[in-house]
Scaffold this motif. Sequence first.
Motif, PDB file in Angstrom:
ATOM      1  N   GLY A 136       0.780  -1.226   0.000  1.00  0.00           N
ATOM      2  CA  GLY A 136       0.000   0.000   0.000  1.00  0.00           C
ATOM      3  C   GLY A 136       0.807   1.269   0.000  1.00  0.00           C
ATOM      4  O   GLY A 136       0.316   2.325   0.407  1.00  0.00           O
ATOM      5  N   THR A 137       2.066   1.228  -0.457  1.00  0.00           N
ATOM      6  CA  THR A 137       2.866   2.437  -0.476  1.00  0.00           C
ATOM      7  C   THR A 137       2.326   3.438  -1.470  1.00  0.00           C
ATOM      8  O   THR A 137       2.357   4.639  -1.254  1.00  0.00           O
ATOM      9  N   VAL A 138       1.867   2.957  -2.601  1.00  0.00           N
ATOM     10  CA  VAL A 138       1.349   3.845  -3.629  1.00  0.00           C
ATOM     11  C   VAL A 138      -0.058   3.401  -3.991  1.00  0.00           C
ATOM     12  O   VAL A 138      -0.330   2.215  -4.147  1.00  0.00           O
ATOM     13  N   GLY A 139      -0.957   4.331  -4.164  1.00  0.00           N
ATOM     14  CA  GLY A 139      -2.314   3.971  -4.554  1.00  0.00           C
ATOM     15  C   GLY A 139      -3.055   5.177  -5.051  1.00  0.00           C
ATOM     16  O   GLY A 139      -2.636   6.308  -4.830  1.00  0.00           O
ATOM     17  N   PRO A 140      -4.164   5.004  -5.728  1.00  0.00           N
ATOM     18  CA  PRO A 140      -4.895   6.140  -6.274  1.00  0.00           C
ATOM     19  C   PRO A 140      -5.592   6.927  -5.180  1.00  0.00           C
ATOM     20  O   PRO A 140      -6.158   6.351  -4.259  1.00  0.00           O
ATOM     21  N   PRO A 141      -5.570   8.245  -5.241  1.00  0.00           N
ATOM     22  CA  PRO A 141      -6.289   9.050  -4.266  1.00  0.00           C
ATOM     23  C   PRO A 141      -7.781   8.999  -4.559  1.00  0.00           C
ATOM     24  O   PRO A 141      -8.201   8.614  -5.643  1.00  0.00           O
ATOM     25  N   PRO A 142      -8.611   9.409  -3.593  1.00  0.00           N
ATOM     26  CA  PRO A 142     -10.056   9.421  -3.829  1.00  0.00           C
ATOM     27  C   PRO A 142     -10.413  10.384  -4.952  1.00  0.00           C
ATOM     28  O   PRO A 142      -9.781  11.422  -5.133  1.00  0.00           O
ATOM     29  N   ALA A 143     -11.483  10.065  -5.680  1.00  0.00           N
ATOM     30  CA  ALA A 143     -12.028  10.933  -6.728  1.00  0.00           C
ATOM     31  C   ALA A 143     -10.928  11.397  -7.682  1.00  0.00           C
ATOM     32  O   ALA A 143     -10.737  12.586  -7.915  1.00  0.00           O
ATOM     33  N   LEU A 144     -10.195  10.442  -8.213  1.00  0.00           N
ATOM     34  CA  LEU A 144      -9.097  10.772  -9.110  1.00  0.00           C
ATOM     35  C   LEU A 144      -9.601  11.473 -10.374  1.00  0.00           C
ATOM     36  O   LEU A 144     -10.447  10.927 -11.072  1.00  0.00           O
ATOM     37  N   PRO A 145      -9.099  12.676 -10.657  1.00  0.00           N
ATOM     38  CA  PRO A 145      -9.498  13.350 -11.899  1.00  0.00           C
ATOM     39  C   PRO A 145      -9.014  12.550 -13.101  1.00  0.00           C
ATOM     40  O   PRO A 145      -7.960  11.911 -13.043  1.00  0.00           O
ATOM     41  N   LEU A 147      -7.185  11.532 -16.472  1.00  0.00           N
ATOM     42  CA  LEU A 147      -5.993  11.973 -17.187  1.00  0.00           C
ATOM     43  C   LEU A 147      -6.307  12.041 -18.678  1.00  0.00           C
ATOM     44  O   LEU A 147      -7.050  11.221 -19.197  1.00  0.00           O
ATOM     45  N   SER A 148      -5.702  13.000 -19.340  1.00  0.00           N
ATOM     46  CA  SER A 148      -5.899  13.109 -20.785  1.00  0.00           C
ATOM     47  C   SER A 148      -5.198  11.958 -21.497  1.00  0.00           C
ATOM     48  O   SER A 148      -4.293  11.332 -20.923  1.00  0.00           O
ATOM     49  N   PRO A 149      -5.562  11.657 -22.729  1.00  0.00           N
ATOM     50  CA  PRO A 149      -4.876  10.590 -23.471  1.00  0.00           C
ATOM     51  C   PRO A 149      -3.368  10.810 -23.553  1.00  0.00           C
ATOM     52  O   PRO A 149      -2.590   9.861 -23.424  1.00  0.00           O
ATOM     53  N   ARG A 150      -2.934  12.058 -23.754  1.00  0.00           N
ATOM     54  CA  ARG A 150      -1.506  12.341 -23.838  1.00  0.00           C
ATOM     55  C   ARG A 150      -0.823  12.141 -22.490  1.00  0.00           C
ATOM     56  O   ARG A 150       0.291  11.606 -22.411  1.00  0.00           O
ATOM     57  N   GLU A 151      -1.478  12.537 -21.414  1.00  0.00           N
ATOM     58  CA  GLU A 151      -0.916  12.334 -20.086  1.00  0.00           C
ATOM     59  C   GLU A 151      -0.789  10.844 -19.785  1.00  0.00           C
ATOM     60  O   GLU A 151       0.193  10.399 -19.176  1.00  0.00           O
ATOM     61  N   LEU A 152      -1.764  10.068 -20.220  1.00  0.00           N
ATOM     62  CA  LEU A 152      -1.684   8.616 -20.039  1.00  0.00           C
ATOM     63  C   LEU A 152      -0.530   8.029 -20.829  1.00  0.00           C
ATOM     64  O   LEU A 152       0.174   7.137 -20.341  1.00  0.00           O
ATOM     65  N   ASP A 153      -0.324   8.516 -22.042  1.00  0.00           N
ATOM     66  CA  ASP A 153       0.806   8.046 -22.853  1.00  0.00           C
ATOM     67  C   ASP A 153       2.125   8.314 -22.130  1.00  0.00           C
ATOM     68  O   ASP A 153       3.009   7.446 -22.054  1.00  0.00           O
ATOM     69  N   VAL A 154       2.270   9.535 -21.628  1.00  0.00           N
ATOM     70  CA  VAL A 154       3.493   9.914 -20.919  1.00  0.00           C
ATOM     71  C   VAL A 154       3.684   9.044 -19.689  1.00  0.00           C
ATOM     72  O   VAL A 154       4.781   8.532 -19.425  1.00  0.00           O
ATOM     73  N   LEU A 155       2.620   8.838 -18.925  1.00  0.00           N
ATOM     74  CA  LEU A 155       2.709   8.056 -17.695  1.00  0.00           C
ATOM     75  C   LEU A 155       3.101   6.609 -17.975  1.00  0.00           C
ATOM     76  O   LEU A 155       3.911   6.022 -17.246  1.00  0.00           O
ATOM     77  N   ARG A 156       2.551   6.040 -19.036  1.00  0.00           N
ATOM     78  CA  ARG A 156       2.901   4.654 -19.373  1.00  0.00           C
ATOM     79  C   ARG A 156       4.381   4.530 -19.733  1.00  0.00           C
ATOM     80  O   ARG A 156       5.039   3.543 -19.395  1.00  0.00           O
ATOM     81  N   LEU A 199       5.272   3.544 -10.195  1.00  0.00           N
ATOM     82  CA  LEU A 199       4.631   2.507  -9.385  1.00  0.00           C
ATOM     83  C   LEU A 199       3.111   2.600  -9.483  1.00  0.00           C
ATOM     84  O   LEU A 199       2.417   1.583  -9.612  1.00  0.00           O
ATOM     85  N   TRP A 200       2.598   3.820  -9.415  1.00  0.00           N
ATOM     86  CA  TRP A 200       1.150   4.011  -9.523  1.00  0.00           C
ATOM     87  C   TRP A 200       0.642   3.489 -10.871  1.00  0.00           C
ATOM     88  O   TRP A 200      -0.383   2.816 -10.943  1.00  0.00           O
ATOM     89  N   ALA A 201       1.381   3.791 -11.920  1.00  0.00           N
ATOM     90  CA  ALA A 201       0.966   3.368 -13.260  1.00  0.00           C
ATOM     91  C   ALA A 201       0.952   1.848 -13.386  1.00  0.00           C
ATOM     92  O   ALA A 201       0.041   1.264 -13.977  1.00  0.00           O
ATOM     93  N   ARG A 202       1.943   1.185 -12.809  1.00  0.00           N
ATOM     94  CA  ARG A 202       2.005  -0.260 -12.908  1.00  0.00           C
ATOM     95  C   ARG A 202       0.854  -0.927 -12.160  1.00  0.00           C
ATOM     96  O   ARG A 202       0.413  -2.020 -12.522  1.00  0.00           O
ATOM     97  N   ASN A 204      -2.212   0.688 -11.626  1.00  0.00           N
ATOM     98  CA  ASN A 204      -3.533   1.181 -11.994  1.00  0.00           C
ATOM     99  C   ASN A 204      -3.814   1.246 -13.486  1.00  0.00           C
ATOM    100  O   ASN A 204      -4.970   1.423 -13.877  1.00  0.00           O
ATOM    101  N   LEU A 205      -2.799   1.139 -14.330  1.00  0.00           N
ATOM    102  CA  LEU A 205      -3.010   1.262 -15.761  1.00  0.00           C
ATOM    103  C   LEU A 205      -2.732  -0.050 -16.464  1.00  0.00           C
ATOM    104  O   LEU A 205      -1.833  -0.794 -16.076  1.00  0.00           O
ATOM    105  N   GLN A 206      -3.449  -0.297 -17.509  1.00  0.00           N
ATOM    106  CA  GLN A 206      -3.146  -1.421 -18.386  1.00  0.00           C
ATOM    107  C   GLN A 206      -2.021  -0.995 -19.313  1.00  0.00           C
ATOM    108  O   GLN A 206      -2.161  -0.012 -20.048  1.00  0.00           O
ATOM    109  N   GLN A 207      -0.908  -1.731 -19.266  1.00  0.00           N
ATOM    110  CA  GLN A 207       0.259  -1.329 -20.057  1.00  0.00           C
ATOM    111  C   GLN A 207       0.119  -1.761 -21.512  1.00  0.00           C
ATOM    112  O   GLN A 207      -0.518  -2.731 -21.809  1.00  0.00           O
TER     113      GLN A 207
END
Length: 207
Positions: A136-145, A147-156, A199-202, A204-207
């Motif tokens: 539980g070191t990293v996790g999504p905060p409540p009511a996560l805004p 992310l734009s498609p480009r922000e998701l690309d960068v995060l991945r 870590l958050w991306a790994r 919470n996101l599908q790679q």
Amino acid sequence: MRVLLVDDHALVRAGLTALLDAHPRIEVVGEAADGDQAVELTENAEPDVVLMDLSMPGTDGVTATRELLVRRPGTQVLVLTSFSDRNRVRDALAAGAIGYLLKDSDPQDVVNGVIAAARQGSPLDPRIARTLLTEGTVGPPPALPPLSPRELDVLRLVARGMANKQIGRALGISERTVKVHLGNVFRRIGVQDRTSAALWARENLQQ
């Protein structure tokens, strides 16, 4: 890529020197047997990457990381150690280490990690990522805004250990634009650095 090795075992340093010097783009510019030597040699040798053990006599690797980054902030510290417990990992990352590898890693993974660190990527052993995520070191905060498609690309791409310049090339955008996107991502997912974002991306996101 100039690398400083920090480990209290001469045999380990010799093996790492042979491994890294065999790469045409890597030069080992110094070796330190403890944290105090690491801080001193970082100032004198001006390495791009410090490959840092954690458990050493005298000044340990976490303290040495913190001190040498105060004196030479542009240095990238990559931990290479036998310890995978959550507290040591968190302490090292909090001190400013950019990545964390284990000594039983495949030799090529160590070489790749050094290269990634020199490019300001965040190499992280998958076992370390699992340790942090499952506790539980990293996790999504409540009511996560969203992310734009480009922000998701960068995060991945951050999650893959890529540096800003590499991300810019992959996406056809400037390095400055990558930094803007990352700043937005950090605020929206509630983290303060790229390692936590990876870590958050790994998790919470599908790679």
